[in-house]
Motif scaffolding. Structure first.
Motif, PDB file in Angstrom:
ATOM      1  N   ALA A  92       0.770  -1.367   0.207  1.00 18.86           N
ATOM      2  CA  ALA A  92       0.263  -0.270   0.171  1.00 18.86           C
ATOM      3  C   ALA A  92       1.093   1.325   0.107  1.00 18.86           C
ATOM      4  CB  ALA A  92      -0.937  -0.115   1.791  1.00 18.86           C
ATOM      5  N   ALA A  93       2.147   1.631   0.540  1.00 18.16           N
ATOM      6  CA  ALA A  93       3.044   2.421   1.407  1.00 18.16           C
ATOM      7  C   ALA A  93       3.035   2.371  -0.197  1.00 18.16           C
ATOM      8  CB  ALA A  93       3.966   2.171   1.735  1.00 18.16           C
ATOM      9  N   VAL A  94       4.605   1.342  -1.276  1.00 14.91           N
ATOM     10  CA  VAL A  94       4.559   1.912  -2.865  1.00 14.91           C
ATOM     11  C   VAL A  94       3.246   2.047  -3.092  1.00 14.91           C
ATOM     12  CG1 VAL A  94       5.420   0.106  -4.581  1.00 14.91           C
ATOM     13  CG2 VAL A  94       6.371  -0.317  -2.250  1.00 14.91           C
ATOM     14  N   ALA A  99       2.091   6.292  -6.718  1.00 13.28           N
ATOM     15  CA  ALA A  99       0.996   6.988  -7.326  1.00 13.28           C
ATOM     16  C   ALA A  99       1.562   9.074  -7.104  1.00 13.28           C
ATOM     17  CB  ALA A  99      -0.670   7.227  -6.340  1.00 13.28           C
ATOM     18  N   SER A 100       1.517   9.204  -6.579  1.00  8.93           N
ATOM     19  CA  SER A 100       1.987  10.511  -5.754  1.00  8.93           C
ATOM     20  C   SER A 100       3.017  11.616  -7.092  1.00  8.93           C
ATOM     21  CB  SER A 100       2.779  10.643  -4.764  1.00  8.93           C
ATOM     22  OG  SER A 100       3.580  11.841  -4.414  1.00  8.93           O
ATOM     23  N   ILE A 101       3.942  10.242  -7.316  1.00 10.18           N
ATOM     24  CA  ILE A 101       4.910  10.075  -8.215  1.00 10.18           C
ATOM     25  C   ILE A 101       4.213  11.027  -9.695  1.00 10.18           C
ATOM     26  CG2 ILE A 101       6.748   9.750  -9.583  1.00 10.18           C
ATOM     27  CD1 ILE A 101       7.613   8.176  -7.076  1.00 10.18           C
ATOM     28  N   ALA A 102       3.760   9.531 -10.088  1.00  9.35           N
ATOM     29  CA  ALA A 102       2.327   9.672 -11.117  1.00  9.35           C
ATOM     30  C   ALA A 102       2.004  11.849 -11.117  1.00  9.35           C
ATOM     31  CB  ALA A 102       2.100   8.426 -11.741  1.00  9.35           C
ATOM     32  N   SER A 107       0.627  15.940 -13.788  1.00  9.59           N
ATOM     33  CA  SER A 107       0.383  17.410 -13.420  1.00  9.59           C
ATOM     34  C   SER A 107       0.358  19.204 -14.108  1.00  9.59           C
ATOM     35  CB  SER A 107       1.147  18.439 -11.969  1.00  9.59           C
ATOM     36  OG  SER A 107       2.184  18.974 -11.548  1.00  9.59           O
ATOM     37  N   PRO A 108      -0.208  19.660 -14.805  1.00  7.50           N
ATOM     38  CA  PRO A 108      -0.109  21.043 -15.661  1.00  7.50           C
ATOM     39  C   PRO A 108       1.614  21.535 -15.356  1.00  7.50           C
ATOM     40  CG  PRO A 108      -2.231  20.904 -14.812  1.00  7.50           C
ATOM     41  CD  PRO A 108      -1.576  19.931 -13.976  1.00  7.50           C
TER      42      PRO A 108
END
Length: 134
Positions: A92-94, A99-102, A107-108
């Motif tokens: 779950a942490a990975v 997801a955060s990196i993606a 992000s714009p």
């Protein structure tokens, strides 16, 4: 010896086992090194684990999973979750980190600030090294 649980799946006895700390660490290293091949279909059958994870935690070969419906695999997943809470926390942490990196990459702001290769103005001759005499 690690804990195990035997489950009957359509007349076949499957043994699900607890992973060692080393096996969880090796799984993380495999992801970090890019050495893990992603099976897209198997990766998203369940929200919290991939078929490859269940292969790692059981004595059932990957090919045997292909002929099962998710409802038939569910008892294996439930036993794996019960025996491997540490693995599922790490997974779950990975997933959250990925997801955060993606999100950051997509992000714009990140997209507008990333120079395209053709817009680079630096050349090997213009590179400097900190502390080097010029």
């Amino acid at each position: 010896m690690s804990a195990t649980k035997r489950i009957d799946i359509d007349g076949r006895t499957v043994t699900v086992r607890e992973l060692t700390v080393r096996e969880v660490r090796d799984w993380v290293t495999e992801i970090e090194s890019g050495g893990k091949t992603i099976d897209v279909a198997g990766e998203f059958v369940f929200e919290d684990c991939a078929v490859d994870d269940l292969v790692r935690m059981s004595d059932m070969p990957r090919e045997a999973f292909d002929d099962l419906a998710p409802s038939q695999i569910e008892p294996i997943r439930a036993a794996a979750r019960a025996l491997n809470p540490c693995f599922f926390r790490v997974r779950a942490a990975v997933a959250a980190a990925q997801a955060s990196i993606a999100r950051q990459l997509l992000s714009p702001v990140a997209l507008s600030e990333t120079p395209s290769p053709s817009s680079r103005t630096d050349t090997p001759g213009s590179w400097t090294t900190h502390g080097a005499a010029t």
